[in-house]
Design an enzyme around this catalytic site. Structure first.
Site, mmCIF file in Angstrom:
data_model
loop_
_atom_site.group_PDB
_atom_site.id
_atom_site.type_symbol
_atom_site.label_atom_id
_atom_site.label_comp_id
_atom_site.label_asym_id
_atom_site.label_seq_id
_atom_site.Cartn_x
_atom_site.Cartn_y
_atom_site.Cartn_z
ATOM 1 C CE LYS A 1 -11.431 -35.334 9.546
ATOM 2 N NZ LYS A 1 -12.528 -34.674 10.275
ATOM 3 C CD GLU B 1 -13.842 -45.060 24.460
ATOM 4 O OE1 GLU B 1 -13.783 -45.154 23.224
ATOM 5 O OE2 GLU B 1 -12.975 -44.492 25.143
ATOM 6 C CB CYS C 1 -9.585 -41.479 25.222
ATOM 7 S SG CYS C 1 -8.388 -40.192 25.499
ATOM 8 C CD GLU D 1 -5.402 -40.480 23.010
ATOM 9 O OE1 GLU D 1 -6.300 -41.296 23.326
ATOM 10 O OE2 GLU D 1 -5.498 -39.259 23.151
HETATM 11 P P1 NAI Z 1 -14.379 -41.133 15.157
HETATM 12 O O1 NAI Z 1 -13.225 -42.015 15.455
HETATM 13 O O2 NAI Z 1 -15.273 -41.488 14.035
HETATM 14 O O3 NAI Z 1 -13.871 -39.628 14.888
HETATM 15 C C1 NAI Z 1 -12.624 -39.079 15.257
HETATM 16 C C2 NAI Z 1 -12.004 -38.356 14.084
HETATM 17 O O4 NAI Z 1 -11.774 -39.297 13.028
HETATM 18 C C3 NAI Z 1 -12.873 -37.260 13.460
HETATM 19 O O5 NAI Z 1 -12.055 -36.201 13.027
HETATM 20 C C4 NAI Z 1 -13.481 -37.953 12.257
HETATM 21 O O6 NAI Z 1 -13.851 -37.058 11.226
HETATM 22 C C5 NAI Z 1 -12.342 -38.830 11.822
HETATM 23 N N1 NAI Z 1 -12.727 -40.009 11.025
HETATM 24 C C6 NAI Z 1 -13.863 -40.729 11.087
HETATM 25 N N2 NAI Z 1 -13.846 -41.717 10.176
HETATM 26 C C7 NAI Z 1 -12.673 -41.630 9.520
HETATM 27 C C8 NAI Z 1 -12.062 -42.373 8.468
HETATM 28 N N3 NAI Z 1 -12.684 -43.403 7.889
HETATM 29 N N4 NAI Z 1 -10.829 -42.005 8.042
HETATM 30 C C9 NAI Z 1 -10.185 -40.969 8.605
HETATM 31 N N5 NAI Z 1 -10.721 -40.219 9.596
HETATM 32 C C10 NAI Z 1 -11.940 -40.541 10.055
HETATM 33 O O7 NAI Z 1 -15.205 -40.984 16.493
HETATM 34 P P2 NAI Z 1 -16.756 -40.594 16.647
HETATM 35 O O8 NAI Z 1 -17.574 -41.310 15.630
HETATM 36 O O9 NAI Z 1 -16.863 -39.145 16.697
HETATM 37 O O10 NAI Z 1 -17.038 -41.190 18.091
HETATM 38 C C11 NAI Z 1 -17.272 -42.593 18.223
HETATM 39 C C12 NAI Z 1 -16.635 -43.140 19.454
HETATM 40 O O11 NAI Z 1 -15.230 -43.009 19.331
HETATM 41 C C13 NAI Z 1 -16.947 -42.427 20.751
HETATM 42 O O12 NAI Z 1 -18.144 -42.873 21.303
HETATM 43 C C14 NAI Z 1 -15.763 -42.817 21.579
HETATM 44 O O13 NAI Z 1 -15.958 -44.110 22.096
HETATM 45 C C15 NAI Z 1 -14.624 -42.864 20.597
HETATM 46 N N6 NAI Z 1 -13.837 -41.625 20.597
HETATM 47 C C16 NAI Z 1 -12.631 -41.640 21.233
HETATM 48 C C17 NAI Z 1 -11.885 -40.486 21.331
HETATM 49 C C18 NAI Z 1 -10.578 -40.451 22.029
HETATM 50 O O14 NAI Z 1 -10.219 -39.414 22.563
HETATM 51 N N7 NAI Z 1 -9.793 -41.506 22.008
HETATM 52 C C19 NAI Z 1 -12.371 -39.214 20.795
HETATM 53 C C20 NAI Z 1 -13.612 -39.318 20.063
HETATM 54 C C21 NAI Z 1 -14.300 -40.491 20.011
#
Ligand code: NAI
Ligand code: MG
Length: 502
Positions: free
Chosen positions: A199, A405, A308, A274
């Site tokens: 996804k 972060e 990240c 991650e």
């Molecule tokens: P997020 O963690 O919500 O999204 C990442 C992925 O998880 C997306 O594919 C999203 O559709 C999915 N997702 C969201 N809620 C979910 C759930 N309940 N169950 C399963 N999958 C789910 O991140 P978001 O909202 O885009 O960004 C928020 C913060 O997260 C950013 O400001 C940053 O701090 C962090 N982040 C960290 C990343 C990394 O590389 N470790 C990448 C993206 C965001």
């Protein structure tokens, strides 16, 4: 074909791709969502709609998991030799490479990053990851084990282990490196013989869908790779909770990482995560500052800070603090921020309106809590999601901008007096993804590298990635590792076989 002609044809191909509503890939077929619903993906440089995409939800995830299960249990994938599997993964790498220009342009349109970066980093790194993993397909080995068994004196056994694919894996990826994150996830899963439901992030589904078009051509059988775009709370949550998924691999926020763990508890599926980071980057006065200053600037500003592992907490030895922070501020002010399509652009927009508001919220909170802005500090313009590269000083350890972060181009800088002081402050975080050290004293560098609680430590460099080098986090930065041989182990089950030789 001239470069100009090639660019025109790439643009036409991408326009054709964007003009049609993009479907989802289930069992080798491009299909609409069960509900018929679609969602929109945006160009973050302008805020305009790029494409309509099928919106996956529980029913689509159910269908995709059923396809992945059938492909795992009975399909030709399990009967292919490791060599054939390796060749298919290598072919996928070749095909991505042949479509570099299309992938790079799509990535820039969907994510915002400069085209020069998509072309030089994102696409080649994805290609290289698949090639590296293709080589592993023939090398996933068990061991023979000399056993003693004290309660069967005199008996002889042959004991050995087999590493088997873990089964059906759900993979949920973020938007900061959309194609590369798909590669990091798919590569080890394919090499070990798993089947997959991927996804992509709702902000950036396009390059994963483009990748899906190459799966069959690479010789990977139907149902092995299924791609279901959709939102996290619906499609993502259904995948994480699905009882017929054997493992879920997630990259994203620590907050959602916790939800994934809870969702996985139902059938106790394996989980790798991650997650976030707040990585310390330490500059000693004996560093080569001509390298450390641009190095520390790029540690935070690369990919607009949407990494990240971004070097977001800068610790600088007191006597060079002003020189280093002013040097980074000067670099920040020189960065050309603009549309990723402009060849002069060095930093594009943040990925979304939501991310822009989040980063601007942190900028306001930093100033409200007493930090001083040495460079940047504001949103740029009204169209698109642009923000200035920012350096904050006069920070205190309890400030939100120091603890949380931000995931934007914002670095907080703090001086330290004695080298021994820096370790406890560098480790004073719930995260443990990465760290940087800048010094000419190799003994000091390696001593500190040993003591830092982080999954990756860079010495006199930053943001150096390789498919062979494991990447992942200590503490709340995650579980498990991506890339390298470590990633493969997390896509296998170990079976011990014991034969009585009498
Ligand atoms: P997020 O963690 O919500 O999204 C990442 C992925 O998880 C997306 O594919 C999203 O559709 C999915 N997702 C969201 N809620 C979910 C759930 N309940 N169950 C399963 N999958 C789910 O991140 P978001 O909202 O885009 O960004 C928020 C913060 O997260 C950013 O400001 C940053 O701090 C962090 N982040 C960290 C990343 C990394 O590389 N470790 C990448 C993206 C965001
Ligand atoms: Mg979210």
């Amino acid at each position: 074909m001239s470069t100009a002609q090639r660019e025109i044809s790439t643009e036409q191909q991408v326009q054709t791709f964007l003009a049609e509503p993009r479907k989802m890939l289930i069992n080798g077929q491009w299909v609409d969502s069960a509900s018929g619903k679609t969602f929109q993906t945006f160009n973050p440089a302008t805020g305009s709609i790029l494409a309509e995409v099928a919106e996956g939800d529980r029913e689509d995830i159910n269908r995709a998991v059923a396809a992945a299960r059938a492909a795992f249990d009975g399909g030709p994938w399990r009967r292919m030799t490791p060599s054939e599997r390796g060749r298919a993964i290598w072919k996928l790498a070749d095909l991505i490479e042949q479509h570099t220009e299309e992938f790079a342009l799509l990535e820039t349109l969907d994510n915002g990053k400069p085209l020069t970066i998509s072309r030089a980093a994102d696409v080649p790194l994805a290609v290289d990851l698949f090639r590296y993993m293709a080589g592993w397909a023939t090398k996933v080995e068990g061991q023979t084990i000399p056993i003693s068994v004290p309660y069967t004196p005199g008996a002889q056994y042959l004991a050995y282990t087999i590493r088997e694919p873990i089964g059906v894996v759900g993979q949920i990826i973020p938007w900061n490196f959309p194609l590369l994150m798909a590669a990091w996830k798919l590569g080890p899963a394919l090499a070990t013989g798993c089947t997959i439901v991927l996804k992509p992030a709702e902000q950036t589904p396009l390059t994963a869908l483009k990748l899906g078009e190459l799966i069959a051509e690479a010789g990977i059988p139907d149902g092995v790779v299924n791609i279901v775009p959709g939102f996290g709370e619906t499609a993502g949550a259904s995948l994480a909770a699905h009882p017929d998924v054997d493992k879920v691999a997630f990259t994203g926020s620590t907050e959602v990482g916790r939800l994934i763990v809870q969702a996985a508890a139902g059938n106790l599926k394996k989980v790798t995560l991650e997650l976030g980071g707040k990585s310390p980057n330490v500059v000693f006065k004996d560093a080569n500052l001509e390298r450390a200053i641009p190095g520390a600037a790029s540690a935070i500003f690369f990919n607009h800070g949407q990494c990240c592992c971004a070097g977001s907490r800068l610790y600088v030895e007191q006597s060079v603090f002003d020189q280093v922070t002013e040097g980074i501020a000067e670099q920040a002010q020189k960065i050309k921020v603009g549309s990723g399509l402009d060849p002069a652009t060095q930093m594009g927009p943040l990925v979304s309106d939501e991310q822009l508001n989040r980063v601007c919220g942190y900028l306001e909170s930093g100033v409200a809590e007493g930090a001083r802005t040495l460079a940047g500090g504001k949103k740029i313009g009204d169209a698109g999601y642009f923000v200035e590269p920012t350096v904050l000083v006069d920070t205190q350890p309890q400030m939100k901008v120091v603890r949380e972060e931000i995931f934007g181009p914002v670095v907080v800088a703090t001086p330290f007096k004695e080298p021994e002081e820096v370790l406890p402050v560098a480790n004073d975080t719930i995260y443990g993804l990465a760290a940087g050290i800048w010094t000419r004293d190799i003994g000091k560098a390696h001593r500190l590298a040993n003591e830092l609680r982080a999954g990756t430590v860079w010495i006199n460099c930053y943001n150096i990635f390789d498919a062979a080098m494991p990447f992942g986090g200590y503490k709340q930065s995650g579980w498990g590792r991506e890339m390298g041989k470590e990633a493969l182990e997390l896509y296998t089950e170990v079976k011990a076989v014991c034969a009585n030789l009498e």
